[in-house]
Design a protein around this motif. Structure first.
Motif, PDB file in Angstrom:
ATOM      1  N   ASP A  20      -1.850  27.524 -16.740  1.00 56.92           N
ATOM      2  CA  ASP A  20      -0.645  28.130 -16.173  1.00 56.92           C
ATOM      3  C   ASP A  20      -0.410  27.691 -14.737  1.00 56.92           C
ATOM      4  OD1 ASP A  20      -2.708  29.454 -14.933  1.00 56.92           O
ATOM      5  OD2 ASP A  20      -2.029  31.485 -15.423  1.00 56.92           O
ATOM      6  N   ARG A  21      -0.917  26.497 -14.399  1.00 51.65           N
ATOM      7  CA  ARG A  21      -0.676  25.918 -13.071  1.00 51.65           C
ATOM      8  C   ARG A  21       0.142  24.645 -13.206  1.00 51.65           C
ATOM      9  NH1 ARG A  21      -6.393  27.366 -12.274  1.00 51.65           N
ATOM     10  NH2 ARG A  21      -6.549  29.009 -10.671  1.00 51.65           N
ATOM     11  N   ALA A  22       0.947  24.361 -12.177  1.00 51.20           N
ATOM     12  CA  ALA A  22       1.780  23.158 -12.180  1.00 51.20           C
ATOM     13  C   ALA A  22       1.693  22.448 -10.840  1.00 51.20           C
ATOM     14  CB  ALA A  22       3.238  23.503 -12.487  1.00 51.20           C
ATOM     15  N   TRP A  23       1.447  21.130 -10.901  1.00 52.98           N
ATOM     16  CA  TRP A  23       1.408  20.267  -9.720  1.00 52.98           C
ATOM     17  C   TRP A  23       2.656  19.382  -9.722  1.00 52.98           C
ATOM     18  CZ3 TRP A  23      -2.859  22.044 -12.152  1.00 52.98           C
ATOM     19  CH2 TRP A  23      -3.970  22.439 -11.380  1.00 52.98           C
ATOM     20  N   PRO A  24       3.532  19.469  -8.713  1.00 52.47           N
ATOM     21  CA  PRO A  24       4.729  18.619  -8.671  1.00 52.47           C
ATOM     22  C   PRO A  24       4.368  17.141  -8.579  1.00 52.47           C
ATOM     23  CG  PRO A  24       4.938  20.475  -7.164  1.00 52.47           C
ATOM     24  CD  PRO A  24       3.508  20.442  -7.613  1.00 52.47           C
ATOM     25  N   MET A  25       5.122  16.314  -9.281  1.00 54.36           N
ATOM     26  CA  MET A  25       4.808  14.889  -9.342  1.00 54.36           C
ATOM     27  C   MET A  25       4.979  14.206  -7.999  1.00 54.36           C
ATOM     28  SD  MET A  25       3.667  12.701 -11.536  1.00 54.36           S
ATOM     29  CE  MET A  25       4.154  12.990 -13.227  1.00 54.36           C
ATOM     30  N   ASN A  26       5.889  14.676  -7.157  1.00 52.99           N
ATOM     31  CA  ASN A  26       6.045  14.013  -5.852  1.00 52.99           C
ATOM     32  C   ASN A  26       4.796  14.192  -5.001  1.00 52.99           C
ATOM     33  OD1 ASN A  26       6.474  16.756  -5.355  1.00 52.99           O
ATOM     34  ND2 ASN A  26       8.183  16.407  -3.947  1.00 52.99           N
ATOM     35  N   ARG A  27       4.134  15.313  -5.128  1.00 54.82           N
ATOM     36  CA  ARG A  27       2.868  15.498  -4.406  1.00 54.82           C
ATOM     37  C   ARG A  27       1.797  14.543  -4.944  1.00 54.82           C
ATOM     38  NH1 ARG A  27      -1.390  20.564  -4.618  1.00 54.82           N
ATOM     39  NH2 ARG A  27      -2.915  19.557  -3.228  1.00 54.82           N
ATOM     40  N   LEU A  28       1.739  14.406  -6.269  1.00 52.34           N
ATOM     41  CA  LEU A  28       0.747  13.510  -6.867  1.00 52.34           C
ATOM     42  C   LEU A  28       0.997  12.065  -6.478  1.00 52.34           C
ATOM     43  CD1 LEU A  28       0.486  15.118 -10.378  1.00 52.34           C
ATOM     44  CD2 LEU A  28      -1.425  14.756  -8.823  1.00 52.34           C
ATOM     45  N   ALA A  29       2.273  11.650  -6.508  1.00 52.81           N
ATOM     46  CA  ALA A  29       2.587  10.268  -6.161  1.00 52.81           C
ATOM     47  C   ALA A  29       2.226   9.959  -4.712  1.00 52.81           C
ATOM     48  CB  ALA A  29       4.069   9.996  -6.411  1.00 52.81           C
ATOM     49  N   GLU A  30       2.296  10.958  -3.844  1.00 57.09           N
ATOM     50  CA  GLU A  30       1.949  10.754  -2.436  1.00 57.09           C
ATOM     51  C   GLU A  30       0.442  10.755  -2.222  1.00 57.09           C
ATOM     52  OE1 GLU A  30       2.588  12.974   1.898  1.00 57.09           O
ATOM     53  OE2 GLU A  30       3.860  13.498   0.185  1.00 57.09           O
ATOM     54  N   GLU A  31      -0.259  11.708  -2.851  1.00 60.40           N
ATOM     55  CA  GLU A  31      -1.694  11.835  -2.607  1.00 60.40           C
ATOM     56  C   GLU A  31      -2.521  10.981  -3.567  1.00 60.40           C
ATOM     57  OE1 GLU A  31      -3.083  15.862  -2.091  1.00 60.40           O
ATOM     58  OE2 GLU A  31      -1.087  16.549  -1.465  1.00 60.40           O
ATOM     59  N   ARG A  32      -1.947  10.663  -4.719  1.00 60.05           N
ATOM     60  CA  ARG A  32      -2.549   9.786  -5.739  1.00 60.05           C
ATOM     61  C   ARG A  32      -3.741  10.408  -6.452  1.00 60.05           C
ATOM     62  NH1 ARG A  32       0.014   4.861  -5.389  1.00 60.05           N
ATOM     63  NH2 ARG A  32      -1.418   3.951  -6.900  1.00 60.05           N
ATOM     64  N   GLU A  33      -4.497  11.239  -5.814  1.00 59.23           N
ATOM     65  CA  GLU A  33      -5.551  11.986  -6.509  1.00 59.23           C
ATOM     66  C   GLU A  33      -5.708  13.340  -5.847  1.00 59.23           C
ATOM     67  OE1 GLU A  33      -9.135  10.161  -8.299  1.00 59.23           O
ATOM     68  OE2 GLU A  33     -10.254  11.466  -6.904  1.00 59.23           O
ATOM     69  N   ILE A  34      -5.771  14.372  -6.685  1.00 59.93           N
ATOM     70  CA  ILE A  34      -5.917  15.742  -6.211  1.00 59.93           C
ATOM     71  C   ILE A  34      -7.078  16.372  -6.960  1.00 59.93           C
ATOM     72  CG2 ILE A  34      -4.840  18.019  -6.115  1.00 59.93           C
ATOM     73  CD1 ILE A  34      -2.121  16.610  -5.968  1.00 59.93           C
TER      74      ILE A  34
END
Length: 324
Positions: free
Chosen positions: A246-260
């Motif tokens: 039930d968690r969501a990570w926005p794709m723009n954050r992923l594209a910037e950080e590349r790994e979370i």
């Protein structure tokens, strides 16, 4: 937003159908063998006709496969759904086929699986088709809820919500399908990692495979066939988000950080996958990147990469992982 005529026809049919969807009586006439007394639906106005009738979008069963090296139709950046089962050859299910069929009933080893794709939500999920001792075979009902595909099983004619893998109408109401680890990636990425893998062969249907009937959809501001609440935090409704539980990570954050790495999961992003919902041909779509989701030990985890509005619709109390 420019949409091909198929969506315009669907929109018209929706407008005509809207006044009569608040009561299940219409669906009872169309589905006489479905038990509408068993349901989790409290507001029948949420169930809408997507235009095509039952099986108007034909699900596939028992697909054929070819060797990776034999595949010549699919471009390297075209998205595929990758399913890897221990002891079996990795399988790629091209979105160019799932765009037109939405469900593939297959068996990998001794596991009956349903590989699904809902274009209007960008939701690509793979399920174990077993519920208790029963193996189900899924089809496309032609109905939508929160713009998400409503599947049905041919054995009990129950309705299932694709985004959550749960029975919502009929005998199987409340039953939950087991979600299998699978992910979308560019075909070249699959082929590089799995040169011994196999690719679903082109189905024997007369469809313009490789074309995108939802042109420019994922750059629009308004979801199609959706009137629910928009996501919080000013997240654009058609931004892709990575859902784990039930968690969501926005794709723009992923594209910037590349790994979370947080909340017990490690999410990585890399270029190499075309959007299936952008240009008129899938291979010409802009690069939206490929995502892998693993636990801290490196094992792949079930997840989805769907649009933000769909996450908010089905997980209204879900947690948005916005970062700092």
């Amino acid at each position: 937003m420019r949409l091909l005529p198929t969506l315009a026809v669907v929109a018209l049919s929706m407008a005509l159908a809207a006044p009569v969807t608040a009561d299940p009586s219409l669906w009872k006439g169309e589905w006489p063998d479905t038990d509408f007394e068993k349901t989790t639906i409290t507001n029948w106005a949420e169930i809408m006709s997507g235009g095509p009738p039952k099986d108007g979008i034909p699900a596939l069963s028992d697909p054929q496969f070819i060797e990776v090296a034999q595949e010549t139709r699919i471009k390297g950046n075209e998205p595929v759904i990758t399913v890897v089962v221990d002891g079996e050859r990795p399988r790629a299910y091209p979105i160019r086929y799932l765009t037109w069929h939405e469900i593939v009933n297959d068996t990998i080893g001794d596991i009956p699986v349903a590989v699904t794709f809902c274009p209007l939500c960008n939701s690509a999920l793979s399920f174990d088709r077993r519920v208790g001792d029963q193996v189900l075979t899924f089809g496309v009902s032609g109905k939508l809820r929160n713009s998400d595909m409503v599947m049905y099983d041919r054995e009990t004619l129950s309705w299932w919500q694709q985004a959550i893998g749960t029975g919502i109408v009929g005998e199987m109401t409340g039953a939950e399908l087991t979600l299998l680890p699978s992910w979308m990636e560019g075909f070249a990425q699959f082929a590089e990692r799995h040169p011994d893998g196999v690719v679903m062969a082109e189905p024997a249907w007369n469809r313009p495979y490789g074309q995108n009937p939802y042109r420019n959809y994922d750059s629009s501001k308004q979801p199609f066939l959706y009137s629910g609440e928009m996501p919080p935090h000013d997240v654009p409704p058609l931004m892709r988000v990575v859902r784990v539980g039930d968690r969501a990570w926005p794709m723009n954050r992923l594209a910037e950080e590349r790994e979370i790495s947080e909340a017990g999961v490690v999410i990585s992003w890399r270029e190499g996958q075309a959007s299936a919902l952008d240009a008129g041909t899938i291979a010409a779509g802009r690069d939206v990147g490929s995502v892998r989701v693993r636990d801290t030990d490196g094992a792949d985890l079930p997840h989805d990469v769907l649009f933000a509005f769909a996450f908010h619709a089905f997980w209204p109390d879900g947690e948005w992982m916005m970062g700092n």
